[in-house]
Design an enzyme around this catalytic site. Structure first.
Site, PDB file in Angstrom:
ATOM      1  CB  SER A   1      80.433  50.409  83.881  1.00 33.21           C
ATOM      2  OG  SER A   1      81.510  50.930  84.600  1.00 33.21           O
TER       3      SER A   1
ATOM      4  CG  ASP B   1      81.946  53.578  87.911  1.00 29.85           C
ATOM      5  OD1 ASP B   1      82.001  52.985  89.002  1.00 29.85           O
ATOM      6  OD2 ASP B   1      82.151  53.001  86.829  1.00 29.85           O
TER       7      ASP B   1
ATOM      8  CG  ASP C   1      80.169  49.228  87.713  1.00 30.15           C
ATOM      9  OD1 ASP C   1      80.823  50.280  87.650  1.00 30.15           O
ATOM     10  OD2 ASP C   1      80.589  48.146  87.232  1.00 30.15           O
TER      11      ASP C   1
ATOM     12  CG  ASP D   1      83.992  49.232  87.727  1.00 27.63           C
ATOM     13  OD1 ASP D   1      83.613  50.413  87.548  1.00 27.63           O
ATOM     14  OD2 ASP D   1      83.975  48.372  86.827  1.00 27.63           O
TER      15      ASP D   1
END
Length: 450
Positions: free
Chosen positions: A101, A240, A242, A244
């Site tokens: 992430s 960000d 990834d 999400d």
């Protein structure tokens, strides 16, 4: 029963350090494959972000799943919410994302989605952990899982995102600076916004395997704020690594965080009579959000920090909107998990429908000064049982009185405790938070030395 490997957001850590090693991930793929194979012939979708170690862990997962007799679909770099969506559309038994992430490139992680695009139930995670305790075996060659790449994964997700807004949404005339954090949205987010008519200027959209989240994206909007001002853009969008999380920047260069984004979307849905209940925030949500929603007669509840807990509360209440200050925004009427791009489109839709700028839309919510400091925490002591820490918290709360609140929360993804103080007076809040963080750091050092 506590989980051995899974945290609040899958399994995460530094590459090369247990459990983020090729041999562990190989066996994890095998164990997960064995659990899902109990349902009969299974297929699992695998996506990843752009960090260099993703290639290594993709191969390890692929081998482990195949050894368990599970077919594999590989999407290559794709946002986490895209994997949740594609898992559903391909009728896969599960989806796996290789990502850490918002963390630095030297970290990585593995997180799972169920076949319906939601987080795995605890029972499945525990079954996978139990399988990890067994010796790894391989099914007969005739039963090995087959692997194929999904060549149109990006196109499918682009069309899904565009489909979450009405067909008459036209962003023509809007200049948007888009920060993709050199992450998994680099090849999809620019196309979504451009195909809807916006003038898009991209930054941090050239991943090289090690620059993901590096001084960019939703966790560091400094560059985005400068570019928005320099280009005289209407707004900036920061995702960000990834995809999400979402942060926005208005035309004045001011940051618009997850709480303000939640407020904007909630008020827009309310005016469309589509809110369906209230809004779920977290323990970290600014009190200003709660006050602003109360003025709209919109119920508000706080979940534990972590999008899985936000989603649990949404499901329990039957509500369609929830999120975190950090930018995880869950539009449950549109998708099953936090999706930065989908949330951004909802805000852009509100801008068009109300004929107001992002700066004007956020004006209905007044944030209370809030300061948070991360303190390194060796091990994971139960802070509620550390008397000096609790005494320090009580003293801070006494000084604040009814003018604010204090929160100590161990991170679910990093070896830190988050020390947060919120109140009416910004200078007082800053002083109290620094004093409390210093005391907590001192007491944790003493505890670690014993």
């Amino acid at each position: 029963m506590s989980r051995k490997y899974f945290g609040t957001d899958g399994i995460r850590g530094e590459v090369g350090q247990f459990p983020i090693t090729p041999d562990f991930v190989l066996k994890l793929g095998w164990a997960a494959g064995c659990v899902f194979a109990r349902e009969g012939r299974s297929k699992i979708l695998i996506g990843k972000d752009t960090r260099i170690s993703g290639y290594m862990f993709e191969s390890a997962l692929e081998a482990g799943l195949s050894a368990a007799g599970v077919d594999v679909l590989l999407t290559g770099p794709m946002p986490t919410p895209a994997i949740a969506y594609l898992t559903r559309t391909f009728r896969a038994n599960a989806g796996i994302v290789i990502s850490a992430s918002h963390n630095v490139y030297s970290d990585n992680g593995i997180k799972f989605f169920s076949g319906d695009g939601t987080k795995l139930p605890d029972s499945i995670e525990r079954a996978i952990e139990a399988q990890m305790d067994l010796s790894m075996t391989t099914v007969p060659s005739v039963d090995l899982g087959k692997v194929r790449r999904v060549d149109d994964a990006a196109g499918r997700y682009i069309e899904f995102c565009k489909g979450t807004v009405s067909g008459n949404l036209n962003l023509r005339g809007l200049k948007i600076i888009l920060d993709c954090a050199n992450g998994a949205t680099y090849h999809v987010a620019p196309k979504v916004l451009a195909e809807l008519g916006a003038e898009v200027i991209e930054i941090a959209s050239s991943p090289d395997g090690v620059n993901i989240n590096e001084a960019c994206g939703a966790t560091d909007t400094t560059r985005l704020q400068k570019v928005v001002m320099a280009e005289e853009a209407d707004l900036g969008v920061a995702l960000d690594g990834d995809g999400d999380r979402l942060m926005l920047v208005d035309h004045r260069g001011e940051l618009v965080d997850g709480d303000e984004i939640l407020f904007i979307i909630a008020r827009s849905l309310l005016q469309q009579q589509a809110l369906s209940g209230g809004v779920v925030g977290t323990l970290m949500s600014n009190f200003g959000l709660e006050q602003a929603l109360a003025q709209l007669d919109v119920p508000f509840v706080r979940a534990k920090v972590g999008d899985r807990y936000v989603i649990e509360q949404m499901q329990q209440h039957g509500w369609v909107l929830g999120g975190e200050s950090s930018g995880h925004i869950v539009c449950g009427n549109l998708t099953t998990t936090g999706d930065g791009l989908v949330a951004a489109l909802q805000v852009l839709k509100a801008i068009q429908e109300h004929g107001q700028s992002l700066h004007e839309l956020k004006a209905g919510m007044h944030k209370m000064p809030q300061v948070m400091i991360n303190v390194s925490m060796p091990g994971r002591p139960d802070l509620s049982q550390v008397a000096p820490v609790q005494e320090a918290v009580a003293a801070t709360e006494f000084e604040l009185g009814s003018r604010g609140r204090v929160l100590l929360r161990p991170s679910g993804t990093e070896p830190v405790v988050r020390v947060m103080v919120e109140g009416e007076d910004g200078a007082e809040v800053k002083r109290l938070c620094q004093e409390l963080a210093t005391r907590v750091e001192k007491e944790l050092a003493v505890l670690a030395s014993q």
